[in-house]
Motif scaffolding. Structure first.
Motif, short mmCIF file in Angstrom:
data_model
loop_
_atom_site.label_atom_id
_atom_site.label_comp_id
_atom_site.label_asym_id
_atom_site.label_seq_id
_atom_site.Cartn_x
_atom_site.Cartn_y
_atom_site.Cartn_z
N ASP A 320 0.86 -1.18 0.00
CA ASP A 320 0.00 0.00 0.00
C ASP A 320 0.90 1.24 0.00
OD1 ASP A 320 -1.70 2.10 0.62
OD2 ASP A 320 -2.72 1.05 2.25
N VAL A 321 0.74 2.09 -1.01
CA VAL A 321 1.50 3.35 -1.06
C VAL A 321 0.54 4.53 -1.15
CG1 VAL A 321 3.66 2.39 -1.96
CG2 VAL A 321 1.85 3.03 -3.56
N SER A 322 -0.60 4.41 -0.47
CA SER A 322 -1.53 5.53 -0.39
C SER A 322 -0.96 6.58 0.57
CB SER A 322 -2.89 5.05 0.10
OG SER A 322 -2.79 4.48 1.40
N TYR A 323 -1.58 7.76 0.59
CA TYR A 323 -1.01 8.89 1.34
C TYR A 323 -0.93 8.61 2.84
CZ TYR A 323 -0.04 13.63 2.87
OH TYR A 323 0.54 14.74 3.44
N SER A 324 -1.86 7.80 3.36
CA SER A 324 -1.84 7.53 4.80
C SER A 324 -0.59 6.77 5.25
CB SER A 324 -3.09 6.74 5.22
OG SER A 324 -3.14 5.50 4.52
N MET A 325 0.12 6.16 4.31
CA MET A 325 1.36 5.46 4.65
C MET A 325 2.47 6.43 5.05
SD MET A 325 1.15 2.10 4.56
CE MET A 325 2.80 1.50 4.16
N GLY A 456 2.05 -15.86 -8.68
CA GLY A 456 2.58 -16.30 -7.39
C GLY A 456 1.69 -17.30 -6.70
N ASP A 457 2.27 -18.05 -5.76
CA ASP A 457 1.46 -18.93 -4.92
C ASP A 457 1.37 -18.41 -3.50
OD1 ASP A 457 3.89 -19.64 -3.66
OD2 ASP A 457 4.15 -21.39 -4.93
N THR A 458 2.18 -17.39 -3.19
CA THR A 458 2.21 -16.80 -1.85
C THR A 458 2.30 -15.28 -1.97
OG1 THR A 458 3.31 -18.75 -0.93
CG2 THR A 458 3.45 -16.72 0.35
N VAL A 459 1.49 -14.59 -1.18
CA VAL A 459 1.43 -13.13 -1.23
C VAL A 459 1.71 -12.56 0.15
CG1 VAL A 459 -0.10 -11.15 -1.55
CG2 VAL A 459 -0.17 -13.05 -3.16
N PHE A 460 2.56 -11.54 0.20
CA PHE A 460 2.70 -10.70 1.39
C PHE A 460 1.97 -9.40 1.09
CE2 PHE A 460 6.34 -13.54 1.94
CZ PHE A 460 6.23 -13.87 3.28
N PHE A 461 0.86 -9.18 1.77
CA PHE A 461 -0.04 -8.06 1.48
C PHE A 461 0.06 -7.06 2.62
CE2 PHE A 461 -3.97 -5.79 0.81
CZ PHE A 461 -4.23 -5.90 -0.55
N LEU A 462 0.68 -5.90 2.37
CA LEU A 462 0.90 -4.90 3.43
C LEU A 462 0.04 -3.67 3.15
CD1 LEU A 462 4.20 -3.87 5.10
CD2 LEU A 462 2.66 -2.11 4.24
N THR A 463 -0.74 -3.28 4.15
CA THR A 463 -1.61 -2.11 4.02
C THR A 463 -1.84 -1.50 5.39
OG1 THR A 463 -3.71 -1.31 3.11
CG2 THR A 463 -3.73 -3.44 4.21
N VAL A 495 -0.79 -11.33 5.67
CA VAL A 495 -1.24 -9.94 5.73
C VAL A 495 -0.53 -9.20 6.85
CG1 VAL A 495 -3.22 -8.42 5.99
CG2 VAL A 495 -3.49 -10.59 4.79
N ILE A 496 0.07 -8.07 6.50
CA ILE A 496 0.75 -7.21 7.46
C ILE A 496 0.04 -5.87 7.47
CG2 ILE A 496 2.93 -6.17 8.15
CD1 ILE A 496 3.10 -8.83 5.53
N THR A 497 -0.31 -5.39 8.65
CA THR A 497 -1.06 -4.15 8.71
C THR A 497 -0.57 -3.27 9.86
OG1 THR A 497 -3.28 -3.19 8.89
CG2 THR A 497 -2.85 -5.17 10.16
#
Length: 524
Positions: A320-325, A456-463, A495-497
């Motif tokens: 996630d590279v939205s402004y809140s980051m 991919g078979d594995t995702v690291f999803f950071l938001t 998922v990393i948040t």
């Protein structure tokens, strides 16, 4: 393509949460006449939203006579109106309605109409449709075979016909059909499927089918599964090795590390009377097992990413590279030990530490890529209002690609986010990021499709936040869309948040796909 997904996704939500809560009582003749008269008054209005509301209202009348009118609405020129029909049909729970819908499956050749009816049957599960579902499972239309295979795992099997048909579907040329057939056979707990399940685990040419076969084994609760799993644990590579390990833990209730020799020693000490623990016994140990698996991870000694380890060799990093980051993290409410660990993990050479979300995300990924073995393939997806892939597809973590990726990431800082936001791209398009992972275009895909490529078979999803823009922004709808698509993708999402505001949305994404969920810290 259906652009309005509220109704269709509501169907999935009903299915996943345990079924129908609408009225089962048939409306009176007078109530039906009044509902039909009201529909005829508004159902042909020039405004599509008026027609959609008319369909919604008509669906609230549970009477066989409204079914033909609802089916006719499937021919409306508006996607918005057609998308409303399935949730209206699902409220039709009378025997007369079931007979009409089943008959329509036979005579109506429109694929969207047939799929809409079958979707309602996933919720209502009318046994009267059984023969027609079997017919579709054996037919030539790919989309119908997929949905029929799902239904055969939900309807009551008659004389083992479902099991036999699903076993035949395991020979289907399309991987998605084989995946759904495996899931349904596991749901039916068909033990004669066991040997073929182990064979599929080893020999199928599609990793998603292999993964589905591995995941199906615990449902059978058979002692005979243990040794083949231990043996395969020593042969499997990448993501599949992780899957085998998780299945061994789920089947046996033991928490040994992912080393075949350690599991064989345990097996050799077992008494002949040992049997796999029951689901109830497993539930009693669930918390301990989860902690043990997290501690062991699936590592072969490599560096963890935000504390998560994987042996996958095809990884997508979604950031996630939205402004809140740009916001800084808050660690003052953490314990002293947690603050110390945070500062050590995200520390700078000068003794300070990175405190903005974007810098933490950037540095952790750069450090992880720097240690990634060259045989691992990866790609990076950035998302804000738009979605951007670093490369068109996966690339090996060789010296050149690794250096290029690190340089690409190095520019992600608070000032860069300022420039992106001034271009009007500072919002969060979570839907677009999901579809990019699935290899789909930036529009909802509500019926089975072969027209996409899964990298991919594995995702690291950071938001750090909730969806703001995109075709779907409602979190309940987006979550159900995610499960609907990933049902035949079998992608593991870690998922990393930052913070906890999106926990109810993101945590199920991880837990129900075999991934881990990590909360880093809060934001200001």
């Amino acid at each position: 393509m259906l652009k309005s997904l509220t109704a269709a996704l509501a169907l999935v939500l009903l299915l996943l949460t345990g079924g129908l809560s609408a009225q089962d009582k048939e409306a009176t003749r007078e109530e039906a006449d009044a509902a039909i008269a009201e529909y005829e008054k508004y159902g042909k209005n020039s405004n599509e939203h008026v027609r959609r509301s008319a369909v919604d209202d008509l669906g609230n009348c549970n009477h066989p006579d409204v079914v033909p009118l609802l089916l006719a609405a499937m021919e409306d020129k508006s996607d918005t109106v057609r998308a409303t029909v399935p949730s209206a049909l699902v409220k039709q729970t009378t025997k007369g309605a079931y007979f009409q819908l089943t008959r329509e499956l036979g005579k109506n050749k429109d694929l969207d109409t047939r799929l809409a009816i079958l979707d309602t049957f996933k919720v209502n599960r009318p046994q009267v449709a059984y023969d027609k579902v079997l017919e579709f499972a054996e037919g030539k239309t790919f989309e119908l075979r997929v949905v029929a295979a799902q239904l055969l795992g939900l309807l009551e099997s008659e004389n083992k016909k479902s099991e036999k048909a699903l076993m035949e579907l395991l020979k289907d040329s399309e991987p998605q059909v084989r995946i759904v057939a495996i899931d349904s056979l596991a749901r039916l707990k068909y033990k004669d499927f066991h040997d073929l399940c182990l064979k599929t685990m080893r020999e199928d040419k599609d990793w998603r089918v292999q993964s589905a076969a591995v995941a199906a084994i615990p449902a059978l609760r058979l002692k005979e599964s243990v040794i083949p799993l231990i043996d395969f644990l020593g042969e499997a590579e990448g993501r599949l090795a992780d899957d085998v390990y998780h299945t061994l833990v789920e089947l046996t209730g033991e928490d040994y590390p992912p080393k075949p020799e350690r599991w064989k020693k345990w097996w050799d000490r077992l008494p002949p009377t040992w049997e796999p623990p029951s689901p109830a016994e497993l539930d009693a140990r669930r918390e301990k097992l989860a902690k043990s698996m997290a501690a062991y991870g699936a590592s072969d000694g490599g560096r963890p990413y935000h504390g998560i380890q994987t042996r996958s060799q095809r990884i997508l990093f979604v950031l996630d590279v939205s402004y809140s980051m740009k916001q800084k993290v808050v660690i003052k409410d953490l314990s002293e030990t947690e603050q110390k660990e945070f500062k050590e993990r995200y520390g700078k050479p000068d003794g300070t530490f990175y405190d903005s979300k974007i810098e933490i995300a950037r540095e952790e990924l750069i450090n992880y890529l720097a240690t990634l073995p060259p045989y691992v393939s990866f790609n990076i997806i950035l998302f804000n209002s738009e979605v951007k892939k670093w490369k068109p597809g996966l690339v090996k973590a060789s010296g050149g690609s690794r250096s290029s990726a690190i340089k690409f990431l190095s520019r992600l800082d608070p000032e860069w986010l300022d420039s992106v936001t001034t271009q009007g791209k500072g919002s969060t398009n979570t839907f677009g990021a999901m579809n990019a992972v699935f290899g789909l275009k930036d529009e909802p895909q509500m019926k089975p499709t072969k027209n996409h490529k899964v990298d991919g078979d594995t995702v690291f999803f950071l938001t750090d936040g909730l969806p703001e823009v995109g075709e779907i922004t409602d979190t309940d709808q987006l979550l159900e869309y995610f499960f609907r698509i990933n049902n035949t993708m079998k992608i593991c999402f870690h998922v990393i948040t930052f913070g906890v505001s999106n926990r109810s949305f993101l945590k199920p994404m991880a837990e129900q796909t075999g991934g881990r969920y990590v909360e880093i810290a809060g934001g200001k």
